[in-house]
Design an enzyme around this catalytic site. Structure first.
Site, mmCIF file in Angstrom:
data_model
loop_
_atom_site.group_PDB
_atom_site.id
_atom_site.type_symbol
_atom_site.label_atom_id
_atom_site.label_comp_id
_atom_site.label_asym_id
_atom_site.label_seq_id
_atom_site.Cartn_x
_atom_site.Cartn_y
_atom_site.Cartn_z
ATOM 1 C CG ASP A 224 -1.829 -1.064 1.359
ATOM 2 O OD1 ASP A 224 -2.144 -1.636 0.309
ATOM 3 O OD2 ASP A 224 -2.283 -1.366 2.479
ATOM 4 C CE LYS A 246 -6.389 -1.292 -0.235
ATOM 5 N NZ LYS A 246 -7.076 -2.350 0.490
ATOM 6 C CG MET A 356 -10.029 4.898 6.634
ATOM 7 S SD MET A 356 -10.459 3.326 5.871
ATOM 8 C CE MET A 356 -10.849 2.342 7.297
HETATM 9 N N1 SAH Z 1 -4.104 -0.770 9.209
HETATM 10 C C1 SAH Z 1 -3.911 0.657 9.409
HETATM 11 C C2 SAH Z 1 -5.163 1.451 9.149
HETATM 12 C C3 SAH Z 1 -5.625 1.386 7.744
HETATM 13 S S1 SAH Z 1 -7.013 2.411 7.428
HETATM 14 C C4 SAH Z 1 -3.372 0.894 10.808
HETATM 15 O O1 SAH Z 1 -3.374 -0.024 11.632
HETATM 16 O O2 SAH Z 1 -2.916 2.004 11.062
HETATM 17 C C5 SAH Z 1 -6.250 3.873 6.836
HETATM 18 C C6 SAH Z 1 -6.461 4.993 7.819
HETATM 19 O O3 SAH Z 1 -5.509 4.921 8.853
HETATM 20 C C7 SAH Z 1 -6.287 6.375 7.252
HETATM 21 O O4 SAH Z 1 -7.419 6.814 6.584
HETATM 22 C C8 SAH Z 1 -6.032 7.168 8.512
HETATM 23 O O5 SAH Z 1 -7.235 7.363 9.203
HETATM 24 C C9 SAH Z 1 -5.211 6.211 9.318
HETATM 25 N N2 SAH Z 1 -3.771 6.434 9.155
HETATM 26 C C10 SAH Z 1 -2.860 5.533 8.761
HETATM 27 N N3 SAH Z 1 -1.633 6.061 8.788
HETATM 28 C C11 SAH Z 1 -1.756 7.324 9.199
HETATM 29 C C12 SAH Z 1 -0.840 8.383 9.453
HETATM 30 N N4 SAH Z 1 0.461 8.232 9.266
HETATM 31 N N5 SAH Z 1 -1.332 9.555 9.897
HETATM 32 C C13 SAH Z 1 -2.640 9.709 10.101
HETATM 33 N N6 SAH Z 1 -3.547 8.750 9.887
HETATM 34 C C14 SAH Z 1 -3.111 7.564 9.450
#
Ligand code: SAH
Length: 427
Positions: A224, A246, A356
């Site tokens: 990703d 994505k 999200m």
């Molecule tokens: N599996 C991931 C989440 C995936 S969903 C985890 O455990 O972190 C994707 C969402 O994660 C984004 O829309 C945002 O809300 C959050 N996200 C992931 N990385 C981020 C970052 N560096 N800063 C802020 N939000 C983040």
């Protein structure tokens, strides 16, 4: 000085003279190599007796005789650990030109055994043997050996296979079937495999040691875009990188493509790392990818990661729980607005962490207030956590939508709702 070579002892006759503790340990090593082991010892250890009873070795309960070297067939290799007749055994071996390892006197022994370690099955170092000789300083050799092994396991040494572990098609296993058997003279094929690796939230230092090592040994990385850029930049040029980044709102067929990619590369015998932002099992569809691989007989493992849900708030000093403020937190997707939150809307005592959620802030804030959270409840929006572009916006539930619009909040962002969101302001 020694001249290092490695012996393939599978199906070759190896004689062990002596049945004490040292000999017994070596017997286990030799059996693991597939050698045809024969032990000559007047007083063998229980272990040796038990192995003989199981038919795993041939035991002669008597002192060594010179004929043992040549009958019934000449031995390829002799290991002597009697403490009494090792010199005599070594002399007989010298005469017959049979390699002999003397346990009693390393300097006098014509064969020297280095300190050996093997990469664990399933680890990035699988298939690697580390053998270190230490010039009469075995503990020094052990220390160097272990340091090399640690480097292999942590991905700081270039462990990636340069040749495929198995021929394409060799791992076409149906669920429940085992891998094809190979002749004993062939190296054990390593099947293709998939690892779902959590990359953490964005900073390359926030991946696990195991995840980093797997990345260093991958043939293919399916990534990703979110949270993985720095890792991709570190990969050697000949690693195949498939970017399946994505964008919100474009799911569906991309997920099917990912599933197919994972399975087809693994079936071609490749080591596939599916690199996912944060933790693979937190709102990342990791469960579906594991299920898809498993249902097709492709071995798959998960390496957890640091989820953005807790680490992105931490990046700006917000603890998701804090003594006196909150003893629990819930993580939810804001993608589907208030409807997607269900009963969580009413969990007013918990810190609410939304991922999200950028596109639905106004509706979610209204619904939370309607469900009983005070309009003044602190909210923090943290964008691009752990990157140079990180930004935090502090506001309240009632002002959230307007404030987000003013500052132009964009994805990716973590939204923290609850008293803890104000913690860094109090300091
Ligand atoms: N599996 C991931 C989440 C995936 S969903 C985890 O455990 O972190 C994707 C969402 O994660 C984004 O829309 C945002 O809300 C959050 N996200 C992931 N990385 C981020 C970052 N560096 N800063 C802020 N939000 C983040």
């Amino acid at each position: 000085m020694v001249y290092p070579v490695s012996l393939r002892l599978r199906d070759r006759r190896v004689l062990v003279v002596g049945g004490g503790a040292v000999a017994s340990r070596r017997v286990d090593d030799l059996l693991a190599e597939g050698a045809l082991v024969e032990v000559v010892a007047p007083e063998p250890s229980e272990r040796v007796v038990a192995l003989a009873a199981e038919g795993r070795l041939v035991l002669h309960r008597r002192p060594f005789a010179e004929d043992d070297l040549l009958c019934p067939t000449p031995a390829w290799f002799v290991l002597t650990a009697t403490g009494t007749v090792d010199a005599a055994v070594a002399t007989a071996c010298e005469r017959e030109r049979v390699w002999c390892l003397r346990a009693d006197d390393a300097d006098a022994s014509p064969v020297h055994r280095p300190s050996v370690a093997r990469g664990a099955p399933g680890s990035p170092a699988e298939g690697i043997t580390v053998a270190v000789s230490g010039d009469r300083d075995p503990r020094r050799a052990v220390a160097v050996r272990d340091a090399v092994l640690a480097g292999l396991d942590s991905g700081t040494l270039p462990v990636r296979r340069r040749r495929p572990a198995a021929e394409p098609g060799a791992t076409h296993a149906e669920p429940g079937s085992s891998l094809p058997e190979h002749g004993s003279s062939l190296p054990e094929p390593v099947a293709g495999r998939v690892w779902l690796v959590g990359a953490g939230p964005g900073d390359a230092g926030l991946i696990s040691v195991r995840g980093r090592a797997l990345l260093a040994s991958a043939d293919v990385v399916v990534a990703d875009r979110l949270g993985t850029e720095e890792h991709l930049a570190l990969l050697p040029e000949d690693v195949e990188v498939v970017d399946v980044g994505k964008h919100p709102g474009r799911h569906g067929s991309i997920q099917d493509t990912i599933h197919e990619l994972l399975v087809s590369h693994a079936r071609a015998g490749r080591r596939v790392v599916r690199l996912k932002g944060g933790d693979p099992f937190v709102l990342g569809r990791g469960g579906e990818e594991v299920a898809y691989c498993a249902a097709r007989g492709v071995p798959v493992e998960v390496v957890p990661g640091i989820t953005s849900a807790t680490s992105v708030p931490a990046a700006v000093g917000i603890p998701v729980t804090h003594r006196g403020l909150s003893t629990s937190f819930v993580v939810a997707s804001g993608h589907d607005g208030p409807a997607g939150l269900g009963p969580l809307l009413h969990a007013t005592g918990s810190t609410l962490v939304l991922l999200m959620a950028v596109g639905r802030l106004a509706e979610i804030a209204d619904a939370l207030v309607a469900a009983g959270r005070p309009p003044a409840t602190p909210v923090a929006v943290v964008e691009q956590g752990w990157t140079p572009r990180q930004r935090v916006t502090h506001t309240s539930l009632s002002d959230l939508a307007e404030r987000a619009r003013e500052v132009g909040v964009t994805n990716p962002a973590v939204v923290v709702v609850g008293d803890v969101a104000a913690v860094p302001l109090d300091r």
